[in-house]
Every structure is written in C-alpha cells, then in structure tokens.
Enzyme design. Structure first.
Site, short mmCIF file in Angstrom:
data_model
loop_
_atom_site.label_atom_id
_atom_site.label_comp_id
_atom_site.label_asym_id
_atom_site.label_seq_id
_atom_site.Cartn_x
_atom_site.Cartn_y
_atom_site.Cartn_z
N ARG A 1 0.89 -1.48 0.11
CA ARG A 1 0.11 0.03 -0.01
C ARG A 1 1.00 1.37 0.11
NH1 ARG A 1 -5.37 -1.69 2.19
NH2 ARG A 1 -6.08 0.41 2.27
N GLY B 1 -13.68 -10.16 8.71
CA GLY B 1 -14.55 -9.05 8.55
C GLY B 1 -14.74 -8.03 9.73
N SER C 1 -18.39 -0.84 -3.84
CA SER C 1 -18.80 -1.10 -4.95
C SER C 1 -18.96 -2.68 -5.25
CB SER C 1 -18.01 -0.51 -6.28
OG SER C 1 -16.82 -0.44 -5.53
N ASN C 2 -17.80 -3.41 -4.76
CA ASN C 2 -17.59 -4.79 -4.96
C ASN C 2 -18.86 -5.70 -4.23
OD1 ASN C 2 -15.26 -5.44 -6.26
ND2 ASN C 2 -14.30 -6.33 -4.58
N GLN D 1 -12.50 -5.89 10.69
CA GLN D 1 -11.77 -4.64 10.18
C GLN D 1 -12.96 -3.29 10.17
OE1 GLN D 1 -11.81 -7.12 8.14
NE2 GLN D 1 -11.48 -6.67 6.16
N ARG E 1 -14.29 0.54 8.80
CA ARG E 1 -14.15 1.67 8.20
C ARG E 1 -15.41 2.55 8.28
NH1 ARG E 1 -10.11 -0.62 7.31
NH2 ARG E 1 -8.92 -1.01 5.27
N LYS F 1 1.08 10.07 -1.35
CA LYS F 1 -0.02 10.83 -0.60
C LYS F 1 0.84 11.41 0.41
CE LYS F 1 -3.97 10.29 -2.95
NZ LYS F 1 -4.53 11.42 -3.52
N TYR G 1 0.78 4.19 -2.50
CA TYR G 1 -0.25 4.91 -2.43
C TYR G 1 0.16 6.03 -1.13
CZ TYR G 1 -5.46 6.76 -2.07
OH TYR G 1 -6.21 7.47 -1.88
#
Ligand code: NAD
Ligand code: UDP
Length: 324
Positions: free
Chosen positions: A144, A209, A191-192, A211, A213, A151, A147
């Site tokens: 990761r 599952g 979206s998935n 984790q 957000r 940034k 990215y």
C-alpha cells in the site's frame, strides 16, 4: 452570484472529481476537467460537455501543462487498492510529480490549490479515532506504500511550497467515500459488495470482516471539500473529511445483502497485506473551521448508491485493471 473563477479539477472524470465538476459548473465557474481516464471514462462527465463553462482535457498530471487558473483541486490519483497497486511506480509518480506540477502552476498563476489527501496517511493507526495531529503508522515497504507514501510526500510538497513560496494551499484527508458513479470494477468494498449482491454472486469478505471503516456519502464529502477551498486562508489544513459512523466490513456486507434482498452468500478470502484494522475520523477541526458534519446515514446513502448500480449497464464499464 459569487465571482466566477477559472478552476482546474485534476482527476475530474473520476468518481469524486465528476461530482465536484458538476457542482462547480452549476455554480457558474469556468471549469477545466483534466484526466487520463485510467480509472474513469468520459461518460462520467458527458452530461457536462454541452455547458460552455466546461472543458475536458485528456492529459496526464505527471506531465506539466500551461493553464491560467484561480483554483486547482488536485484529485488525480488511482484511489482503489487494486488500481493503485497495478502500477505502483506510476502511482508514486502521479502523486509526487502531479503535486509538483499543480503546485508549480499555482505558484505561477497565484492560484489556490487543494490536495485530495487520504486517511491512508495514518496507515494502520494506533490512535483511534484519528485526529490530524496523529502522524500515522505506515509500512513504507508494503504494497500500500505506493499510495500512502505518495500521498504523504504530496502533503510534504504542499507544505513546502506554502512555506517557501507562499502558495495558497489546502489539504483535505478524505476517509472512505461512496456513492453513485463509483466505478463498478474498482474493487473497493462498497462497489464490490453491491455489484456482487445485485448479481447474487458470492460476497468477498477479506479476513474475518472485523476490520472497520467509516463511510461518507459522496455529496457531503464534496461539500466539505468546497468549504475548505473557499474557507479562511488562516486554516489550510490538513483537515479530516469523513463520516465518523464506524462499521465493520462484515456489518457492511450484511447491510448490502439486506438492502438488495440478495441471495448472495458471504465467503471469506485472505486479508490483504497491511489492511488497516480500524479507521474513523476525528472531525473536530472540520466542525469548528468549516461548520461541516455529515448527516447521511450509511443505510440511506447505500440505498441511493444501490439504485444507481441498478440503473447502469455494467457492460459500459471496462475493468481498468485485472485487480478487482
Ligand atoms: P477515481 O479513481 O474515481 O478518480 C481518480 C481520477 O484520477 C480518475 O478519473 C483517473 O482516471 C484519474 N487519474 C489517475 N491517474 C492520473 C494521472 N496520472 N493523470 C491524470 N488523471 C489521472 O477515485 P476517487 O475516489 O474519485 O478519488 C479521487 C481522489 O480522492 C484521489 O486522489 C483519491 O486518492 C482521493 N481519495 C478518495 C477517497 C475515496 O474514498 N473515494 C478516499 C481518500 C482519498
Ligand atoms: N474488502 C473486502 N472485500 C472486498 C473489498 C474490500 O472485505 O471485496 C475490505 C478490505 O480488506 C478493507 C475494507 O474492505 O478492509 C475496505 O477496502 P477498500 O478497498 O474499499 O478501501 P481501503 O479503506 O482498504 O483503502
């Protein structure tokens, strides 16, 4: 009406960029949308093409461009893990060279420039929720990093151009945002899950599952971004923009299955490397300086997003990379 400004939106054909362009065009500004269409397509902004205050430029932000501007929103960068990991070297170039190019342009034009940064600058955070003062925990060697570190370097460049050249900057750190016009093959979790649920395919839950957000609805995020650009020069950020409502990825999967009335099963796949375990924005600064706070509950935003996914013709979208 407020003063008409010449505004560049890099990455303007993308999920967030296209909605931002829409808002700026409808406010009467003279808008240039710049994009290389790596993770988007012209159809996202096709409805703006017949406005005489909108222009579309196919261009790569890693290459300098000469324009005369009052404001720049720098959004160009693949944002979904599968996309930014497809060509990680290009991802770093996009963030770093893109930042140098927009900052150079802002310096020459005396334009104000806003960087679309990310909650990923906090990495897999040890502090929860994450305030802007937290310096983060990023693995600079992981998959990761192209990215996250790209940034972070872009933020550094923004601060240095500000300190050294007095460029008028803004930095917003965006937390997971969703809504209509997400690329159906971007591989991001919202979206998935929606695409899979609508097709009664297995829902791919990475890890157990647990984790978390925090999901912000697109329109509210764009409002925060515009407030930051238009706000006081005394508050340049960084500022967190995100919805503090926190959900486990499993909860999200179950909610999507419920709202789509899907027959999909939830299946487990391995958790990707360095996948952050928890993420929730502390938005104290955004509330104080921008009078901004999201109000759209996840359930309501998902219903609108699912409606949009039902309307689109999936064959009109090409997967930008094999990583979805
Ligand atoms: P997106 O992939 O839909 O949009 C990115 C746009 O940038 C696309 O149109 C893509 O074609 C374009 N682009 C990529 N590389 C480019 C290059 N080298 N030159 C020109 N254009 C290029 O993603 P998004 O969700 O709309 O994200 C927009 C910005 O917001 C990104 O900078 C992203 O890092 C940031 N962000 C988004 C989120 C989110 O949850 N959506 C979260 C944090 C940060
Ligand atoms: N995720 C998942 N299934 C998917 C896609 C993502 O379980 O099909 C998980 C992923 O491992 C992460 C979370 O959902 O924990 C959010 O992933 P996303 O790629 O949307 O964004 P991130 O916040 O990780 O950049």
């Amino acid at each position: 009406m407020a003063q008409i400004k010449r505004i560049l939106v890099t990455g303007g054909a993308g999920f967030l960029g296209s909605h931002l362009c829409e808002r700026l065009v409808s406010a009467g500004h003279d808008v240039i949308c710049l994009d290389n269409f790596f993770t988007s397509q012209k159809s996202n902004v096709a409805h703006l093409l017949d406005h005489n205050n909108f222009e579309l430029v196919r261009h790569d932000v890693t290459v300098p461009i000469w324009l005369e501007l009052d404001q720049i929103y720098n959004l160009a960068c693949p944002a979904a893990p599968g996309h930014y990991q497809f060509n990680p070297i290009k991802t770093v170039k996009t963030s770093v060279m893109g930042a140098i190019n927009v900052l150079g342009m802002a310096k020459r034009c005396r334009a104000k420039v806003l960087q679309a940064s990310t909650s990923e600058v906090y990495g897999d955070p040890e502090v929860h929720p994450q305030p802007e003062s937290y310096r983060g925990s990023v693995n600079p060697l992981g998959t990761r990093a192209c990215y996250d570190e790209g940034k972070r370097a872009a933020e550094t460049l923004f601060m240095d151009y500000h300190r050294m050249n007095r460029v008028n900057i803004r930095i917003v750190r965006i937390f997971n945002t969703y809504g209509p016009r997400m690329h159906p093959f971007d591989g991001r979790v919202v979206s998935n899950f929606i695409r899979q649920a609508l097709n009664n395919q297995d829902i791919t839950l990475f890890g157990d599952g647990s984790q978390t957000r925090s999901f912000c609805y697109r329109d509210e995020l764009i409002e925060g971004m515009i407030r930051m650009m238009e706000g006081s020069d005394q508050f340049i950020g960084p500022v967190n923009l995100g919805n503090p409502g926190e959900f486990s990825v499993r909860q999200l999967a179950e909610l999507v299955v419920e709202l789509t009335e899907s027959r999909s099963r939830i299946v487990h796949l391995p958790l990707p490397q360095d996948d952050p375990t928890r993420r929730r924005p502390d938005i104290t600064l955004a509330k104080k300086h921008l009078d901004w706070e999201p109000t759209v509950p996840l359930r309501e935003g998902l219903i609108k997003t699912i409606d949009w996914f039902r309307q689109i013709c999936i064959d009109d979208y090409r997967p930008p990379t094999p990583n979805y």
